[in-house]
Motif scaffolding. Structure first.
Motif, PDB file in Angstrom:
ATOM      1  N   THR A  40       0.821  -1.210   0.000  1.00 51.70           N
ATOM      2  CA  THR A  40       0.000   0.000   0.000  1.00 51.70           C
ATOM      3  C   THR A  40       0.854   1.258   0.000  1.00 51.70           C
ATOM      4  OG1 THR A  40      -0.185  -0.078   2.408  1.00 51.70           O
ATOM      5  CG2 THR A  40      -1.951  -1.122   1.132  1.00 51.70           C
ATOM      6  N   THR A  41       2.088   1.159   0.489  1.00 53.08           N
ATOM      7  CA  THR A  41       3.014   2.288   0.515  1.00 53.08           C
ATOM      8  C   THR A  41       4.418   1.774   0.267  1.00 53.08           C
ATOM      9  OG1 THR A  41       1.673   3.403   2.205  1.00 53.08           O
ATOM     10  CG2 THR A  41       3.930   4.184   1.930  1.00 53.08           C
ATOM     11  N   VAL A  42       5.156   2.479  -0.563  1.00 50.58           N
ATOM     12  CA  VAL A  42       6.579   2.193  -0.734  1.00 50.58           C
ATOM     13  C   VAL A  42       7.307   3.529  -0.913  1.00 50.58           C
ATOM     14  CG1 VAL A  42       6.400   1.738  -3.221  1.00 50.58           C
ATOM     15  CG2 VAL A  42       8.305   0.804  -1.943  1.00 50.58           C
ATOM     16  N   THR A  43       8.290   3.761  -0.037  1.00 48.49           N
ATOM     17  CA  THR A  43       9.111   4.980  -0.096  1.00 48.49           C
ATOM     18  C   THR A  43      10.568   4.571   0.097  1.00 48.49           C
ATOM     19  OG1 THR A  43       9.128   5.467   2.285  1.00 48.49           O
ATOM     20  CG2 THR A  43       7.223   6.271   1.020  1.00 48.49           C
ATOM     21  N   ASP A  44      11.431   5.568   0.118  1.00 48.69           N
ATOM     22  CA  ASP A  44      12.842   5.288   0.394  1.00 48.69           C
ATOM     23  C   ASP A  44      13.059   4.865   1.845  1.00 48.69           C
ATOM     24  OD1 ASP A  44      13.609   5.871  -2.187  1.00 48.69           O
ATOM     25  OD2 ASP A  44      14.078   7.970  -1.732  1.00 48.69           O
ATOM     26  N   GLU A  45      12.123   5.202   2.726  1.00 48.71           N
ATOM     27  CA  GLU A  45      12.278   4.901   4.150  1.00 48.71           C
ATOM     28  C   GLU A  45      11.482   3.694   4.637  1.00 48.71           C
ATOM     29  OE1 GLU A  45      11.738   8.299   3.269  1.00 48.71           O
ATOM     30  OE2 GLU A  45      13.907   8.564   3.375  1.00 48.71           O
ATOM     31  N   ASN A  46      10.355   3.404   4.012  1.00 48.91           N
ATOM     32  CA  ASN A  46       9.523   2.315   4.526  1.00 48.91           C
ATOM     33  C   ASN A  46       8.648   1.697   3.444  1.00 48.91           C
ATOM     34  OD1 ASN A  46       7.646   4.540   4.409  1.00 48.91           O
ATOM     35  ND2 ASN A  46       6.322   3.386   5.758  1.00 48.91           N
ATOM     36  N   VAL A  47       8.107   0.539   3.799  1.00 46.36           N
ATOM     37  CA  VAL A  47       7.118  -0.131   2.963  1.00 46.36           C
ATOM     38  C   VAL A  47       6.013  -0.620   3.893  1.00 46.36           C
ATOM     39  CG1 VAL A  47       8.211  -2.412   3.025  1.00 46.36           C
ATOM     40  CG2 VAL A  47       6.754  -1.828   1.114  1.00 46.36           C
ATOM     41  N   VAL A  48       4.773  -0.522   3.430  1.00 50.39           N
ATOM     42  CA  VAL A  48       3.621  -1.024   4.174  1.00 50.39           C
ATOM     43  C   VAL A  48       2.932  -2.054   3.288  1.00 50.39           C
ATOM     44  CG1 VAL A  48       1.426  -0.456   5.296  1.00 50.39           C
ATOM     45  CG2 VAL A  48       3.313   1.195   5.343  1.00 50.39           C
ATOM     46  N   ILE A  49       2.737  -3.254   3.849  1.00 52.09           N
ATOM     47  CA  ILE A  49       2.050  -4.314   3.114  1.00 52.09           C
ATOM     48  C   ILE A  49       0.929  -4.849   3.988  1.00 52.09           C
ATOM     49  CG2 ILE A  49       2.269  -6.558   1.982  1.00 52.09           C
ATOM     50  CD1 ILE A  49       5.149  -5.904   1.347  1.00 52.09           C
ATOM     51  N   THR A  50      -0.247  -5.064   3.378  1.00 49.48           N
ATOM     52  CA  THR A  50      -1.400  -5.575   4.104  1.00 49.48           C
ATOM     53  C   THR A  50      -1.699  -7.013   3.695  1.00 49.48           C
ATOM     54  OG1 THR A  50      -2.957  -4.750   2.455  1.00 49.48           O
ATOM     55  CG2 THR A  50      -2.472  -3.292   4.304  1.00 49.48           C
ATOM     56  N   MET A  51      -2.306  -7.720   4.633  1.00 51.40           N
ATOM     57  CA  MET A  51      -2.804  -9.075   4.396  1.00 51.40           C
ATOM     58  C   MET A  51      -4.300  -9.023   4.688  1.00 51.40           C
ATOM     59  SD  MET A  51      -1.605 -12.506   6.381  1.00 51.40           S
ATOM     60  CE  MET A  51      -2.618 -13.949   6.480  1.00 51.40           C
ATOM     61  N   PRO A  52      -5.131  -9.334   3.693  1.00 55.58           N
ATOM     62  CA  PRO A  52      -6.570  -9.219   3.920  1.00 55.58           C
ATOM     63  C   PRO A  52      -7.131 -10.380   4.751  1.00 55.58           C
ATOM     64  CG  PRO A  52      -6.160 -10.030   1.714  1.00 55.58           C
ATOM     65  CD  PRO A  52      -4.812  -9.725   2.321  1.00 55.58           C
ATOM     66  N   TYR A  53      -8.181 -10.073   5.447  1.00 55.26           N
ATOM     67  CA  TYR A  53      -8.925 -11.096   6.204  1.00 55.26           C
ATOM     68  C   TYR A  53      -9.878 -11.754   5.218  1.00 55.26           C
ATOM     69  CZ  TYR A  53     -11.650 -13.285   9.906  1.00 55.26           C
ATOM     70  OH  TYR A  53     -12.274 -14.208  10.724  1.00 55.26           O
ATOM     71  N   ILE A  54      -9.342 -12.736   4.491  1.00 51.42           N
ATOM     72  CA  ILE A  54     -10.130 -13.491   3.515  1.00 51.42           C
ATOM     73  C   ILE A  54      -9.997 -14.977   3.831  1.00 51.42           C
ATOM     74  CG2 ILE A  54     -10.035 -11.781   1.657  1.00 51.42           C
ATOM     75  CD1 ILE A  54      -7.697 -13.349   0.443  1.00 51.42           C
ATOM     76  N   ARG A  55     -10.916 -15.763   3.314  1.00 54.28           N
ATOM     77  CA  ARG A  55     -10.998 -17.184   3.654  1.00 54.28           C
ATOM     78  C   ARG A  55      -9.671 -17.931   3.481  1.00 54.28           C
ATOM     79  NH1 ARG A  55     -14.154 -20.896   0.101  1.00 54.28           N
ATOM     80  NH2 ARG A  55     -13.244 -22.858   0.730  1.00 54.28           N
ATOM     81  N   ARG A  56      -8.967 -17.688   2.410  1.00 54.52           N
ATOM     82  CA  ARG A  56      -7.733 -18.449   2.168  1.00 54.52           C
ATOM     83  C   ARG A  56      -6.618 -18.105   3.145  1.00 54.52           C
ATOM     84  NH1 ARG A  56      -7.024 -15.645  -3.598  1.00 54.52           N
ATOM     85  NH2 ARG A  56      -8.976 -16.727  -3.741  1.00 54.52           N
ATOM     86  N   ASN A  57      -6.763 -17.013   3.915  1.00 56.14           N
ATOM     87  CA  ASN A  57      -5.762 -16.642   4.918  1.00 56.14           C
ATOM     88  C   ASN A  57      -6.158 -17.062   6.334  1.00 56.14           C
ATOM     89  OD1 ASN A  57      -4.016 -15.471   3.079  1.00 56.14           O
ATOM     90  ND2 ASN A  57      -4.972 -13.456   3.253  1.00 56.14           N
TER      91      ASN A  57
END
Length: 168
Positions: A40-57
């Motif tokens: 959802t976000t990628v910069t020179d300092e950080n990255v944000v990644i989400t994992m959805p609450y879906i059946r396969r997870n």
């Protein structure tokens, strides 16, 4: 590897290229594809990644699966290391991963991992006197209500490609 770095750099300033990065990574890393991890976000300092609450997870009690959470942390940390260090310059291999689980995940979760160019400069300095560097990072995972779901401790081996030996 250069193509990945180019795509990551384009994604920093463009929602379309961020969407494209997610699409490419879902195809390039097929075992992560079913989880639908989303950068959802990628910069020179950080990255944000989400994992959805879906059946396969989900696990058998309808919470987010422990292995999915571990994969999310490894993926997030590795992505930011490649973003800042450059996949074309360094071989980055996970040495070990330890997970501490605190709360059952019942909504989408995300990881915000910070690794800056200043952190990379320190690694470069260390690599001047040694072939490989081992670095450990902590990644807290939070759900959409800001509950602390788990914490990953990931240890990486970082080497310059010219120091990598592929034959015994």
């Amino acid at each position: 590897m250069k193509q990945l770095n180019n795509l990551i750099n384009k994604a920093k300033g463009s929602p379309f290229n961020l969407w494209m990065l997610n699409q490419v990574l879902w195809r390039a890393i097929p075992f992560n594809s079913p989880h639908r991890f989303k950068i959802t976000t990628v910069t020179d300092e950080n990255v944000v990644i989400t994992m959805p609450y879906i059946r396969r997870n989900l696990n058998h009690i309808k919470g987010l699966h422990a292995c999915g959470l571990a994969t999310l942390c490894e993926y997030t940390c590795g992505m930011q290391l490649m973003n800042v260090l450059g996949a074309a310059n360094y071989r980055i291999i996970m040495k070990d991963l330890h997970m501490d689980y605190h709360f059952q995940g019942k909504t989408d979760v995300s990881v915000d991992f910070r690794f800056t160019p200043q952190d990379a400069a320190q690694i470069n300095t260390e690599l001047e006197s040694t072939d490989a560097v081992f670095k450990t990072f902590k990644l807290p995972v939070f759900d959409s209500q800001k509950n602390h779901i788990c914490t990953a401790t990931v240890n990486w081996q970082i080497k310059k490609w010219d120091k990598v030996k592929t034959k015994i």
